[in-house]
Design a protein around this motif. Structure first.
Motif, PDB file in Angstrom:
ATOM      1  N   THR A 100     -29.475  25.851 -36.998  1.00  0.00           N
ATOM      2  CA  THR A 100     -28.395  26.181 -37.932  1.00  0.00           C
ATOM      3  C   THR A 100     -28.973  26.496 -39.313  1.00  0.00           C
ATOM      4  N   GLY A 101     -30.050  25.808 -39.679  1.00  0.00           N
ATOM      5  CA  GLY A 101     -30.728  26.114 -40.941  1.00  0.00           C
ATOM      6  C   GLY A 101     -31.278  27.526 -40.949  1.00  0.00           C
ATOM      7  N   ALA A 102     -31.896  27.908 -39.831  1.00  0.00           N
ATOM      8  CA  ALA A 102     -32.470  29.259 -39.729  1.00  0.00           C
ATOM      9  C   ALA A 102     -31.363  30.309 -39.642  1.00  0.00           C
ATOM     10  N   ASP A 103     -30.342  30.046 -38.803  1.00  0.00           N
ATOM     11  CA  ASP A 103     -29.228  31.010 -38.649  1.00  0.00           C
ATOM     12  C   ASP A 103     -28.583  31.316 -39.999  1.00  0.00           C
ATOM     13  N   ASN A 104     -28.466  30.294 -40.842  1.00  0.00           N
ATOM     14  CA  ASN A 104     -27.762  30.449 -42.121  1.00  0.00           C
ATOM     15  C   ASN A 104     -28.700  30.599 -43.313  1.00  0.00           C
ATOM     16  N   LYS A 105     -29.987  30.775 -43.040  1.00  0.00           N
ATOM     17  CA  LYS A 105     -30.992  30.923 -44.106  1.00  0.00           C
ATOM     18  C   LYS A 105     -30.816  29.854 -45.195  1.00  0.00           C
ATOM     19  N   ILE A 116     -17.217  20.742 -43.914  1.00  0.00           N
ATOM     20  CA  ILE A 116     -17.405  22.200 -43.988  1.00  0.00           C
ATOM     21  C   ILE A 116     -17.776  22.674 -42.590  1.00  0.00           C
ATOM     22  N   GLN A 117     -17.129  23.735 -42.146  1.00  0.00           N
ATOM     23  CA  GLN A 117     -17.504  24.309 -40.848  1.00  0.00           C
ATOM     24  C   GLN A 117     -18.770  25.137 -40.981  1.00  0.00           C
ATOM     25  N   GLU A 118     -19.487  25.251 -39.882  1.00  0.00           N
ATOM     26  CA  GLU A 118     -20.733  26.014 -39.891  1.00  0.00           C
ATOM     27  C   GLU A 118     -20.493  27.442 -40.391  1.00  0.00           C
ATOM     28  N   ALA A 119     -19.364  28.026 -39.989  1.00  0.00           N
ATOM     29  CA  ALA A 119     -19.059  29.403 -40.397  1.00  0.00           C
ATOM     30  C   ALA A 119     -18.924  29.551 -41.914  1.00  0.00           C
ATOM     31  N   GLU A 120     -18.661  28.423 -42.606  1.00  0.00           N
ATOM     32  CA  GLU A 120     -18.483  28.483 -44.066  1.00  0.00           C
ATOM     33  C   GLU A 120     -19.656  27.876 -44.844  1.00  0.00           C
ATOM     34  N   LEU A 121     -20.714  27.576 -44.099  1.00  0.00           N
ATOM     35  CA  LEU A 121     -21.845  26.857 -44.684  1.00  0.00           C
ATOM     36  C   LEU A 121     -22.540  27.618 -45.823  1.00  0.00           C
ATOM     37  N   SER A 122     -22.853  28.863 -45.569  1.00  0.00           N
ATOM     38  CA  SER A 122     -23.593  29.644 -46.560  1.00  0.00           C
ATOM     39  C   SER A 122     -22.821  29.730 -47.872  1.00  0.00           C
ATOM     40  N   GLN A 123     -21.520  29.972 -47.722  1.00  0.00           N
ATOM     41  CA  GLN A 123     -20.698  30.096 -48.926  1.00  0.00           C
ATOM     42  C   GLN A 123     -20.626  28.773 -49.690  1.00  0.00           C
ATOM     43  N   ALA A 124     -20.501  27.669 -48.947  1.00  0.00           N
ATOM     44  CA  ALA A 124     -20.412  26.362 -49.591  1.00  0.00           C
ATOM     45  C   ALA A 124     -21.703  26.039 -50.349  1.00  0.00           C
ATOM     46  N   LEU A 125     -22.814  26.496 -49.806  1.00  0.00           N
ATOM     47  CA  LEU A 125     -24.099  26.251 -50.474  1.00  0.00           C
ATOM     48  C   LEU A 125     -24.252  27.145 -51.698  1.00  0.00           C
ATOM     49  N   ALA A 126     -23.885  28.389 -51.538  1.00  0.00           N
ATOM     50  CA  ALA A 126     -24.036  29.348 -52.635  1.00  0.00           C
ATOM     51  C   ALA A 126     -23.179  28.955 -53.831  1.00  0.00           C
ATOM     52  N   ARG A 169     -22.500  17.633 -46.886  1.00  0.00           N
ATOM     53  CA  ARG A 169     -21.661  18.331 -45.906  1.00  0.00           C
ATOM     54  C   ARG A 169     -21.562  17.491 -44.621  1.00  0.00           C
ATOM     55  N   VAL A 170     -20.341  17.294 -44.109  1.00  0.00           N
ATOM     56  CA  VAL A 170     -20.185  16.534 -42.870  1.00  0.00           C
ATOM     57  C   VAL A 170     -19.431  17.350 -41.825  1.00  0.00           C
ATOM     58  N   GLU A 201     -24.783  19.998 -51.501  1.00  0.00           N
ATOM     59  CA  GLU A 201     -26.195  19.959 -51.942  1.00  0.00           C
ATOM     60  C   GLU A 201     -27.120  19.429 -50.852  1.00  0.00           C
ATOM     61  N   GLY A 202     -26.524  18.953 -49.775  1.00  0.00           N
ATOM     62  CA  GLY A 202     -27.340  18.411 -48.704  1.00  0.00           C
ATOM     63  C   GLY A 202     -26.517  18.281 -47.439  1.00  0.00           C
ATOM     64  N   LEU A 203     -27.214  18.167 -46.319  1.00  0.00           N
ATOM     65  CA  LEU A 203     -26.514  18.042 -45.038  1.00  0.00           C
ATOM     66  C   LEU A 203     -27.484  17.597 -43.962  1.00  0.00           C
ATOM     67  N   ILE A 204     -26.897  17.259 -42.798  1.00  0.00           N
ATOM     68  CA  ILE A 204     -27.722  16.990 -41.635  1.00  0.00           C
ATOM     69  C   ILE A 204     -27.279  17.956 -40.548  1.00  0.00           C
ATOM     70  N   THR A 205     -28.217  18.750 -40.083  1.00  0.00           N
ATOM     71  CA  THR A 205     -27.924  19.697 -39.014  1.00  0.00           C
ATOM     72  C   THR A 205     -29.246  20.085 -38.356  1.00  0.00           C
TER      73      THR A 205
END
Ligand code: PCA
Length: 327
Positions: free
Chosen positions: A210-215, A187-197, A167-168, A202-206
């Protein structure tokens, strides 16, 4: 007698006019892309309250969280055109418009928050000028916690990032992805959870935040504390809207913004510590990166910084010199 009544009526009307004038209220909307519980958002909430108090209710700002008004990449332009009076956006995402916006997304320029703040001081005059040309006033900027790597598998070296759906969020993160042979996807942060699910990434830098906010621990098991850079959100206001305020209101906004900036940088440090714990509690393995990974990323970083400098020209050299002199 008649004349006296007329005068009294006129005086009453004048005083009514004055009092309505004094209570005239300016209303601004503010677009942000992050959820209301995020630390930047809470800081904005306090800022809005401070402005309300300092202007005695004459300037009301309504924040719209979670990209409900505009998506993050649209917010800057929306402020510029006056579609919304205020906005918050992630500076490094706009590097293609001006290299200076990407400065705080360059790998390993800063080691910690103190250096990140110094980098910001060197960058600030350039940011103010660029944003001014784009019809907006920079009110303040706050750092996200340091950016580290999340992955669904063990990463011991850059070679392990090869083929990873990555994810960039900026030209630099895309370039890093390219250099290590990953598959970059914006991928925008707002769409992160969905993109992961859905396995789109499969990976990102943030940040830890943001990791905690999006579990992120629900889908990714590994966190490597590479702390590659400390990027910022900028909070800006449309220039015409700002200039339309009274001098007192402008001063109140500036003062509240200075307080928000200070509070935000402090909150960022606390949120980092708290979020790292949330990640570990959520079952994520929070690890120091291997020496190999750091050395590989260091080389990638050197390339990226060199390429940035080529594009950023004399301003790029000047800002790095100012930063290095301030260290
Ligand atoms: N979170 C935001 C920007 C930087 C950060 O830590 C994101 O991942 O989009």
């Amino acid at each position: 007698m008649q004349r006296r009544i007329f005068c009294a009526t006129a005086a009453l009307a004048a005083s009514l006019c004055l009092s309505t004038g004094a209570y005239a209220q300016t209303k601004w909307d503010m677009a942000t892309a992050y959820p209301a519980f995020n630390f930047h958002s809470k800081n904005i909430e306090q800022f809005v309250q401070d402005v309300d108090t300092a202007t005695k209710g004459s300037l009301k700002i309504t924040p719209h969280y979670g990209a409900s008004l505009f998506k993050m990449p649209e917010i800057k332009r929306a402020v510029q055109t006056g579609n919304v009076q205020m906005g918050e956006f992630f500076l490094v995402s706009f590097q293609n418009e001006a290299q200076m916006f990407g400065l705080d997304g360059l790998p390993f320029l800063v080691k910690n928050y103190d250096e990140a703040f110094k980098l910001y001081q060197a960058q600030k005059p350039f940011l103010e000028k660029l944003l001014d040309k784009q019809g907006q006033v920079l009110l303040y900027a706050v750092a996200w916690p340091p950016q580290s790597i999340y992955s669904n598998k063990t990463i011991q070296s850059a070679a392990d990032l090869k083929g990873l759906k990555w994810r960039v969020y900026s030209p630099t993160t895309a370039r890093i992805g390219e250099l290590v042979g990953a598959q970059p996807a914006t991928i925008q942060e707002a769409e992160l959870s969905q993109a992961l699910a859905t396995g789109v990434i499969e990976g990102l830098i943030t940040s830890s935040a943001t990791g905690a906010d999006n579990k992120l621990f629900e889908n990714l098991k590994h966190f490597y504390k590479v702390q590659a850079w400390i990027p910022k959100n900028a909070i800006t206001v449309n220039k015409k809207a700002f200039n339309a305020l009274t001098k007192e209101q402008q001063a109140a906004v500036r003062e509240a913004a200075a307080a928000a900036e200070k509070r935000g940088w402090e909150a960022s440090r606390e949120v980092d510590a708290r979020s790292l714990k949330t990640l570990a509690d959520g079952g994520m393995s929070v690890e120091e990166p291997s020496a190999q990974l750091m050395s590989d990323l260091g080389k990638v970083g050197d390339t990226v910084v060199k390429e940035w400098l080529e594009k950023a020209g004399t301003d790029g050299q000047a800002v790095l010199k100012a930063f290095n002199d301030s260290k």
